[in-house]
Enzyme design. Structure first.
Site, mmCIF file in Angstrom:
data_model
loop_
_atom_site.group_PDB
_atom_site.id
_atom_site.type_symbol
_atom_site.label_atom_id
_atom_site.label_comp_id
_atom_site.label_asym_id
_atom_site.label_seq_id
_atom_site.Cartn_x
_atom_site.Cartn_y
_atom_site.Cartn_z
ATOM 1 N N ASP A 30 0.842 -1.203 0.000
ATOM 2 C CA ASP A 30 0.000 0.000 0.000
ATOM 3 C C ASP A 30 0.878 1.254 0.000
ATOM 4 O O ASP A 30 0.599 2.228 -0.689
ATOM 5 C CB ASP A 30 -0.916 -0.020 1.230
ATOM 6 C CG ASP A 30 -1.695 -1.326 1.306
ATOM 7 O OD1 ASP A 30 -2.461 -1.597 0.383
ATOM 8 O OD2 ASP A 30 -1.487 -2.090 2.264
ATOM 9 N N HIS B 187 -4.539 -3.504 6.727
ATOM 10 C CA HIS B 187 -4.409 -3.749 5.282
ATOM 11 C C HIS B 187 -5.785 -4.212 4.794
ATOM 12 O O HIS B 187 -6.039 -5.399 4.636
ATOM 13 C CB HIS B 187 -3.341 -4.809 4.997
ATOM 14 C CG HIS B 187 -3.373 -5.256 3.563
ATOM 15 N ND1 HIS B 187 -2.980 -4.455 2.533
ATOM 16 C CD2 HIS B 187 -3.810 -6.404 2.991
ATOM 17 C CE1 HIS B 187 -3.156 -5.090 1.384
ATOM 18 N NE2 HIS B 187 -3.667 -6.282 1.639
HETATM 19 P P1 NAX Z 1 -2.121 -18.214 -3.889
HETATM 20 O O1 NAX Z 1 -3.484 -18.790 -3.685
HETATM 21 O O2 NAX Z 1 -1.542 -18.171 -5.261
HETATM 22 O O3 NAX Z 1 -1.088 -18.998 -2.976
HETATM 23 C C1 NAX Z 1 -1.343 -19.309 -1.633
HETATM 24 C C2 NAX Z 1 -0.599 -20.565 -1.308
HETATM 25 O O4 NAX Z 1 -0.741 -20.788 0.095
HETATM 26 C C3 NAX Z 1 -1.149 -21.802 -2.016
HETATM 27 O O5 NAX Z 1 -0.095 -22.498 -2.670
HETATM 28 C C4 NAX Z 1 -1.742 -22.620 -0.884
HETATM 29 O O6 NAX Z 1 -1.666 -24.012 -1.102
HETATM 30 C C5 NAX Z 1 -0.861 -22.175 0.271
HETATM 31 N N1 NAX Z 1 -1.415 -22.489 1.602
HETATM 32 C C6 NAX Z 1 -2.716 -22.547 1.989
HETATM 33 N N2 NAX Z 1 -2.791 -22.942 3.271
HETATM 34 C C7 NAX Z 1 -1.529 -23.132 3.704
HETATM 35 C C8 NAX Z 1 -0.974 -23.560 4.938
HETATM 36 N N3 NAX Z 1 -1.743 -23.884 5.984
HETATM 37 N N4 NAX Z 1 0.379 -23.641 5.025
HETATM 38 C C9 NAX Z 1 1.173 -23.344 3.979
HETATM 39 N N5 NAX Z 1 0.696 -22.954 2.773
HETATM 40 C C10 NAX Z 1 -0.639 -22.835 2.647
HETATM 41 O O7 NAX Z 1 -2.197 -16.759 -3.220
HETATM 42 P P2 NAX Z 1 -1.205 -15.518 -3.407
HETATM 43 O O8 NAX Z 1 -1.688 -14.705 -4.547
HETATM 44 O O9 NAX Z 1 0.198 -15.985 -3.386
HETATM 45 O O10 NAX Z 1 -1.572 -14.689 -2.084
HETATM 46 C C11 NAX Z 1 -1.227 -15.150 -0.797
HETATM 47 C C12 NAX Z 1 -1.873 -14.295 0.281
HETATM 48 O O11 NAX Z 1 -1.398 -12.952 0.200
HETATM 49 C C13 NAX Z 1 -3.401 -14.185 0.199
HETATM 50 O O12 NAX Z 1 -3.930 -14.329 1.517
HETATM 51 C C14 NAX Z 1 -3.620 -12.763 -0.273
HETATM 52 O O13 NAX Z 1 -4.884 -12.262 0.130
HETATM 53 C C15 NAX Z 1 -2.489 -12.058 0.399
HETATM 54 N N6 NAX Z 1 -2.098 -10.727 -0.095
HETATM 55 C C16 NAX Z 1 -1.694 -9.803 0.808
HETATM 56 C C17 NAX Z 1 -1.243 -8.556 0.456
HETATM 57 C C18 NAX Z 1 -0.783 -7.573 1.466
HETATM 58 O O14 NAX Z 1 -0.485 -6.449 1.060
HETATM 59 N N7 NAX Z 1 -0.702 -7.875 2.760
HETATM 60 C C19 NAX Z 1 -1.233 -8.135 -0.971
HETATM 61 C C20 NAX Z 1 -1.246 -9.278 -1.922
HETATM 62 C C21 NAX Z 1 -2.116 -10.458 -1.530
HETATM 63 O O15 NAX Z 1 -3.436 -10.171 -1.906
#
Ligand code: NAX
Length: 331
Positions: free
Chosen positions: A159, A187
């Site tokens: 952000d 966030h």
């Molecule tokens: P993806 O869905 O591409 O990847 C997430 C990965 O996490 C998957 O491979 C899944 O299998 C894995 N996962 C699920 N449960 C798990 C567990 N218990 N232990 C280990 N791995 C696990 O998502 P992606 O686009 O990489 O985003 C990841 C996270 O970042 C989401 O929650 C998203 O909302 C968040 N974000 C946060 C942002 C921020 O500024 N704080 C911005 C970007 C993003 O939206």
């Protein structure tokens, strides 16, 4: 060459990790002379995909990468790590209420906090990216009581980077000429991007950003909503959420925490001490400076009536999220 440090990335088979892992392994986070040993955690069904990521890492032939451990076991993943990027979370599925998403994710961060408490170094620096990032960081810290609270942070750097980039474009200067824009609070859509203390270098002179822009209605409305809604705009265009920019922001956050922020303020979600009248013991994004591996909240800023309302709204949301999360964790 220094001894390698162990670093974990969770959600390692996901899209943010796909960019982030390369940045860590190439030296962008811990510096060009610091070898790293990567621990990559994802869930068991993703181990095949993760194997592909491990192959690609090998194919990058990176001199600083001394080894990789792919695993689905939190206690293996967190063992002896100095830095933890907690990216993995459950994505929102169709028809899922916000509350259900919070419940599913908070449980993940409770379990990971417990694992870290057992096996991580007590000085591990933790950055939570997975949403709801602020509240996940709080829960993780609560379940890792042997690690100081100050070591758990949430990411609002994306952000901040978005805000800085918007201001630079509006003024017509390179992005690095703008500094000290602040992201306050959660966030989420209640975050408060605040340019009132930001400064810009134009030519050889430094100016206050509000004076350089000279348009308070832009700064109090369009600027704020553009930053708040930027994630949704990226999804609308790309059909997938921000990944490259999220990974870059995670790298920036951890690099500044380890190596220092210099004369710039950076925004980080940290456990609130009540500064600026915010609720205590929620993970609230503040302007901080970092040095010697520690962050410090920038103090003494004037809070306008407008800013007060914005801080109160995002603080209220965080207090509510905290309560919901604590209720989930009781089960
Ligand atoms: P993806 O869905 O591409 O990847 C997430 C990965 O996490 C998957 O491979 C899944 O299998 C894995 N996962 C699920 N449960 C798990 C567990 N218990 N232990 C280990 N791995 C696990 O998502 P992606 O686009 O990489 O985003 C990841 C996270 O970042 C989401 O929650 C998203 O909302 C968040 N974000 C946060 C942002 C921020 O500024 N704080 C911005 C970007 C993003 O939206």
């Amino acid at each position: 060459m220094a001894e390698p440090v162990k670093v974990v990335v969770t959600g390692a088979a996901g899209q943010i990790a796909y960019s982030l892992i390369y940045q860590i392994a190439s030296g962008a986070v811990f510096g060009p002379n610091q070898p790293v040993y990567l621990h990559l955690l994802d869930i068991a069904p993703m181990m095949g995909v993760l194997e592909g990521v491990v192959m690609e890492l090998a194919d990058c032939a990176l001199p600083l990468l001394t080894g990789v451990l792919p695993t689905f076991k939190p206690e293996e993943a967190f063992k002896d790590v100095v830095a933890a990027f907690l990216v993995g979370a459950m994505p929102r599925k169709e028809g899922m209420e916000r509350k259900d998403l919070l419940a599913a994710n908070v449980r993940i961060f409770k379990e990971q906090g417990q694992a870290m408490d057992k096996v991580a170094r007590k000085d591990v620096k933790v950055l939570v990216v997975g949403n709801p990032a602020n509240t996940n960081a709080l829960i993780c810290s609560k379940y890792a009581p042997s690690i100081p609270k100050e070591n758990f942070t949430a990411m609002t750097r994306l952000d901040q980077n978005r805000a800085q980039s918007q201001l630079a474009a509006k003024i017509g200067v390179p992005v690095q000429n703008v500094k000290n824009v602040i992201i306050w609070g959660n966030h989420s859509s209640t975050q408060f991007p605040d340019a009132s203390n930001a400064v810009v270098t134009v030519g050889n002179t430094q100016k206050a950003v509000p004076a350089a822009i000279n348009d308070d209605s832009y700064l109090n409305s369009t600027f704020i909503t553009t930053v708040q809604k930027r994630g949704a705009a990226v999804i609308a265009a790309r059909k997938m959420s921000s990944a490259l920019s999220a990974a870059k922001a995670a790298s920036d956050h951890m690099r500044d925490w380890f190596l220092g922020s210099g004369d710039r303020w950076v925004s980080m979600g940290v456990v609130s001490d009540g500064s600026y009248g915010t609720p205590r013991d929620v993970v609230f994004s503040f302007p901080v400076t970092t040095a010697n591996g520690k962050w410090k909240i920038v103090q003494g800023l004037t809070i306008s009536d407008f800013a007060r309302k914005m801080l109160d709204a995002t603080g209220k949301e965080l207090a509510e999220e905290k309560q919901e999360a604590l209720d989930v964790c009781k089960d």
